[in-house]
Motif scaffolding. Structure first.
Motif, mmCIF file in Angstrom:
data_model
loop_
_atom_site.group_PDB
_atom_site.id
_atom_site.type_symbol
_atom_site.label_atom_id
_atom_site.label_comp_id
_atom_site.label_asym_id
_atom_site.label_seq_id
_atom_site.Cartn_x
_atom_site.Cartn_y
_atom_site.Cartn_z
ATOM 1 N N LEU A 196 0.824 -1.215 0.000
ATOM 2 C CA LEU A 196 0.000 0.000 0.000
ATOM 3 C C LEU A 196 0.853 1.257 0.000
ATOM 4 O O LEU A 196 0.495 2.265 -0.623
ATOM 5 N N LEU A 197 1.993 1.197 0.695
ATOM 6 C CA LEU A 197 2.861 2.369 0.721
ATOM 7 C C LEU A 197 3.439 2.649 -0.660
ATOM 8 O O LEU A 197 3.669 3.812 -1.027
ATOM 9 N N GLN A 198 3.652 1.605 -1.449
ATOM 10 C CA GLN A 198 4.121 1.802 -2.818
ATOM 11 C C GLN A 198 3.078 2.547 -3.646
ATOM 12 O O GLN A 198 3.425 3.255 -4.598
ATOM 13 N N VAL A 199 1.804 2.407 -3.267
ATOM 14 C CA VAL A 199 0.719 3.085 -3.981
ATOM 15 C C VAL A 199 0.515 4.506 -3.467
ATOM 16 O O VAL A 199 0.459 5.463 -4.232
ATOM 17 N N HIS A 200 0.429 4.644 -2.134
ATOM 18 C CA HIS A 200 0.105 5.949 -1.547
ATOM 19 C C HIS A 200 1.316 6.878 -1.484
ATOM 20 O O HIS A 200 1.147 8.109 -1.481
ATOM 21 N N ARG A 201 2.507 6.300 -1.379
ATOM 22 C CA ARG A 201 3.757 7.088 -1.365
ATOM 23 C C ARG A 201 3.800 8.102 -0.228
ATOM 24 O O ARG A 201 4.482 9.113 -0.305
ATOM 25 N N SER A 202 3.048 7.846 0.830
ATOM 26 C CA SER A 202 3.012 8.771 1.966
ATOM 27 C C SER A 202 2.624 7.987 3.210
ATOM 28 O O SER A 202 1.614 7.270 3.215
ATOM 29 N N MET A 203 3.421 8.126 4.281
ATOM 30 C CA MET A 203 3.117 7.438 5.524
ATOM 31 C C MET A 203 1.801 7.952 6.117
ATOM 32 O O MET A 203 0.993 7.180 6.645
ATOM 33 N N PHE A 204 1.561 9.263 6.004
ATOM 34 C CA PHE A 204 0.336 9.843 6.551
ATOM 35 C C PHE A 204 -0.890 9.264 5.839
ATOM 36 O O PHE A 204 -1.871 8.882 6.481
ATOM 37 N N LEU A 219 -1.050 6.438 4.273
ATOM 38 C CA LEU A 219 -1.143 5.021 4.609
ATOM 39 C C LEU A 219 -1.841 4.829 5.950
ATOM 40 O O LEU A 219 -2.702 3.956 6.096
ATOM 41 N N VAL A 220 -1.466 5.649 6.940
ATOM 42 C CA VAL A 220 -2.087 5.548 8.265
ATOM 43 C C VAL A 220 -3.578 5.869 8.176
ATOM 44 O O VAL A 220 -4.418 5.170 8.759
ATOM 45 N N CYS A 221 -3.924 6.914 7.443
ATOM 46 C CA CYS A 221 -5.340 7.276 7.274
ATOM 47 C C CYS A 221 -6.106 6.147 6.587
ATOM 48 O O CYS A 221 -7.251 5.844 6.945
ATOM 49 N N HIS A 222 -5.474 5.537 5.593
ATOM 50 C CA HIS A 222 -6.092 4.409 4.888
ATOM 51 C C HIS A 222 -6.340 3.244 5.849
ATOM 52 O O HIS A 222 -7.419 2.631 5.850
#
Length: 266
Positions: free
Chosen positions: A110-118, A120-123
């Motif tokens: 998922l991080l490869q898709v969202h490219r953002s830790m924030f 990813l956490v929200c997701h």
């Protein structure tokens, strides 16, 4: 067990649970081929662990101060409860390693898709997705447990060193605080002498053990070592960690007496 001790045990549980789940991050990194990303995600859990540690220390120090003012009788039992919580957390962490590995593998993707830790956490914090977390629940397979017999190619010397290092690392700070209770006139000195115990553990971990585990992780990533062998090695190391935390219970008093003696000498 009073509320204060329950809080200390709870924080200790979180710290050692996350420490055990560190092995899951390595497996997730090998499985996904993104070792650095998996370890970065694990750092989020490390942040929780360090926050718990920052709260644990003052709670425990206050408890010792109160014990010195009243009666030291239950203090040893308190430390046994705390170390017991560490052992329980390690055992629970060992059971949850496969679950954490699957969850971290999904988070890496998922991080490869969202490219953002924030993001990813929200997701991940969406209520529906939290309910879906149960699909990652799994118990250690019998195959992995049977593979412990081979130790993933690790020598017994390496396993024993892990046990000793974990035991010393676990008991170091607790022994220093307990030594301060044994020698109240030198308790500030004792509280700063945990390095006598932790220092040896640090040398063993960072100069002997971590390089070998890192080399094995790289070999598994480059397919020089099979994933089955790597999992067997990790399973053996988790078992060594549990043995080390249990050994820490026996080392508490000798380590505390050593620190108290050094505090009197210097």
């Amino acid at each position: 067990m009073d509320t204060n001790l329950l809080v200390i045990c709870g924080l200790t549980f979180v710290i050692h649970l996350i420490g055990t789940l560190a092995y899951a991050a390595r497996i997730a990194g090998i499985r996904t081929g993104h070792i650095a990303t998996a370890l970065t995600l694990f750092n989020v859990l490390v942040l929780i662990s360090r926050t718990s540690n920052s709260f644990q220390a003052p709670f425990l120090a206050k408890r010792i101060e109160v014990s010195l003012a009243e009666s030291m009788a239950p203090l040893f039992a308190d430390f046994q409860w705390i170390l017991g919580a560490a052992a329980l957390a390690t055992a629970v962490g060992a059971i949850l390693v496969p679950t954490a590995q699957r969850a971290l593998s999904r988070a890496v993707a998922l991080l490869q898709v969202h490219r953002s830790m924030f993001r990813l956490v929200c997701h991940g914090m969406h209520p529906r997705r939290l309910l879906l977390m149960r699909r990652y629940l799994t118990l250690p397979s019998r195959g992995n447990l049977r593979a412990m017999q081979t130790r993933g190619g690790l020598s017994w010397n390496f396993i024993v060193l892990n046990v000793v290092a974990v035991a010393l690392w676990t008991v170091g700070v607790f022994a220093a605080l307990y030594a301060g209770a044994l020698e109240p006139q030198f308790r500030v000195t004792c509280s700063n002498l945990s390095a006598i115990i932790n220092g040896l553990a640090t040398i063993i971990m960072f100069l002997v053990l971590d390089p070998q585990l890192s080399l094995m992780t790289d070999d598994a990533a480059r397919q020089r070592v099979g994933q089955g062998q790597f999992r067997a090695a990790v399973t053996s190391l988790v078992g060594a960690r549990l043995a080390g935390v249990l050994l820490a219970q026996l080392l508490l008093v000798p380590a505390a007496m050593l620190i108290a003696q050094v505090a009197r000498w210097i």
